[in-house]
Design an enzyme around this catalytic site. Sequence first.
Site, PDB file in Angstrom:
ATOM      1  NE  ARG A  55     -31.065  24.546 -77.680  1.00 50.65           N
ATOM      2  CZ  ARG A  55     -30.470  24.252 -78.823  1.00 50.65           C
ATOM      3  NH1 ARG A  55     -30.498  25.107 -79.815  1.00 50.65           N
ATOM      4  NH2 ARG A  55     -29.831  23.112 -78.981  1.00 50.65           N
TER       5      ARG A  55
ATOM      6  NE  ARG B  23     -30.777  17.565 -80.789  1.00 47.43           N
ATOM      7  CZ  ARG B  23     -31.598  18.194 -79.951  1.00 47.43           C
ATOM      8  NH1 ARG B  23     -32.363  17.515 -79.119  1.00 47.43           N
ATOM      9  NH2 ARG B  23     -31.650  19.514 -79.941  1.00 47.43           N
TER      10      ARG B  23
ATOM     11  NE  ARG C 256     -37.821  25.215 -74.097  1.00 43.90           N
ATOM     12  CZ  ARG C 256     -37.909  24.431 -75.166  1.00 43.90           C
ATOM     13  NH1 ARG C 256     -38.791  23.475 -75.236  1.00 43.90           N
ATOM     14  NH2 ARG C 256     -37.087  24.602 -76.170  1.00 43.90           N
TER      15      ARG C 256
ATOM     16  CE  LYS D 247     -37.518  18.654 -73.950  1.00 45.94           C
ATOM     17  NZ  LYS D 247     -36.166  19.137 -73.999  1.00 45.94           N
TER      18      LYS D 247
ATOM     19  NE  ARG E 276     -33.460  20.497 -83.388  1.00 48.96           N
ATOM     20  CZ  ARG E 276     -34.177  20.305 -82.279  1.00 48.96           C
ATOM     21  NH1 ARG E 276     -34.783  19.165 -82.077  1.00 48.96           N
ATOM     22  NH2 ARG E 276     -34.253  21.239 -81.366  1.00 48.96           N
TER      23      ARG E 276
HETATM   24  P1  AMP Z   1     -37.348  22.077 -78.902  1.00 51.39           P
HETATM   25  O1  AMP Z   1     -37.452  21.084 -80.010  1.00 51.39           O
HETATM   26  O2  AMP Z   1     -38.224  21.757 -77.741  1.00 51.39           O
HETATM   27  O3  AMP Z   1     -35.930  22.347 -78.525  1.00 51.39           O
HETATM   28  O4  AMP Z   1     -37.921  23.463 -79.490  1.00 51.39           O
HETATM   29  C1  AMP Z   1     -37.338  24.083 -80.610  1.00 51.39           C
HETATM   30  C2  AMP Z   1     -37.593  25.581 -80.580  1.00 51.39           C
HETATM   31  O5  AMP Z   1     -39.019  25.839 -80.595  1.00 51.39           O
HETATM   32  C3  AMP Z   1     -37.099  26.276 -79.323  1.00 51.39           C
HETATM   33  O6  AMP Z   1     -35.724  26.594 -79.416  1.00 51.39           O
HETATM   34  C4  AMP Z   1     -37.983  27.520 -79.301  1.00 51.39           C
HETATM   35  O7  AMP Z   1     -37.556  28.458 -80.295  1.00 51.39           O
HETATM   36  C5  AMP Z   1     -39.327  26.949 -79.755  1.00 51.39           C
HETATM   37  N1  AMP Z   1     -40.109  26.455 -78.609  1.00 51.39           N
HETATM   38  C6  AMP Z   1     -40.456  25.149 -78.354  1.00 51.39           C
HETATM   39  N2  AMP Z   1     -41.183  25.053 -77.224  1.00 51.39           N
HETATM   40  C7  AMP Z   1     -41.292  26.310 -76.733  1.00 51.39           C
HETATM   41  C8  AMP Z   1     -41.918  26.888 -75.585  1.00 51.39           C
HETATM   42  N3  AMP Z   1     -42.575  26.129 -74.671  1.00 51.39           N
HETATM   43  N4  AMP Z   1     -41.813  28.220 -75.393  1.00 51.39           N
HETATM   44  C9  AMP Z   1     -41.174  28.988 -76.265  1.00 51.39           C
HETATM   45  N5  AMP Z   1     -40.549  28.530 -77.372  1.00 51.39           N
HETATM   46  C10 AMP Z   1     -40.611  27.207 -77.617  1.00 51.39           C
END
Ligand code: AMP
Length: 233
Positions: free
Chosen positions: A167, A123, A89, A14, A156
């Site tokens: 996840r 990653r 999400r 993404k 990370r």
């Molecule tokens: P990502 O980089 O998109 O994997 O986001 C990292 C973390 O940020 C996720 O594991 C969640 O803890 C939080 N997060 C990001 N986007 C959202 C969302 N739309 N809703 C809820 N938590 C989010």
Amino acid sequence: MRKYVIMGVQGSGKGTQSAMLAADLDLVHISVGDIFRWHVKNHTKIGAQVRRLVAAGELVGDDLVADVVRDRLQLHDWNFGFIIDGFPRNRPQAEFFLESYDLDGVIHLDLPDEEVRRRVLARRLCSRCGMDYNLIAHRPEVEGRCDVCGGELVTRQDDTPDALDRRLREYYGKIDPVVELFRRKEYVRTIDARADKVTVQQTIRTGFNLPPYTGAVNSRVSSAGPSGGPAAV
Ligand code: AMP
């Protein structure tokens, strides 16, 4: 004005695809995950609220996410449009979004679980400037060091096998209703994300009648501000 949402499981590309799309179409790339990571790193009030959840790969509460997205879009720095990544999400987030914004398209990246595991566990992230690496697709020149700033590369916190499995379960439980909702109301294109990044990008562009990707602009940007906008790296 072009307004897109990009959806896909962790590791489906993404961030990379958004950056490639944003670079020459002048779209603002908004990564909600990057915004939260910025808050954690900079010890803000929001950072304190979300640190544990982000570290565990659990979703932050819908109200806080909606506030962060609303505040980000209210900056109105997206003259040519935006591509939002990592949001929505779940169904309540999608409903909130559809009430407030018209979309031109929803890019749905599709990737089998075994490929997700392989990619995500490779990653790495620069602890200093936030640049993303991947030991499969984008290795640093010097092992463990950022090519740009020399900072230490770290995993990370939420890229562990346990956090990833959690996840994935959460993702499929919550994202299917979102895709359904968008399919009814918006223009969804499901894209096979197993191919190399340029092929995936071209498929996206063909699907949405966008100009072909030329690769002329360096698309590796990193979001280093609370706004999630591209930082100079
Ligand atoms: P990502 O980089 O998109 O994997 O986001 C990292 C973390 O940020 C996720 O594991 C969640 O803890 C939080 N997060 C990001 N986007 C959202 C969302 N739309 N809703 C809820 N938590 C989010």
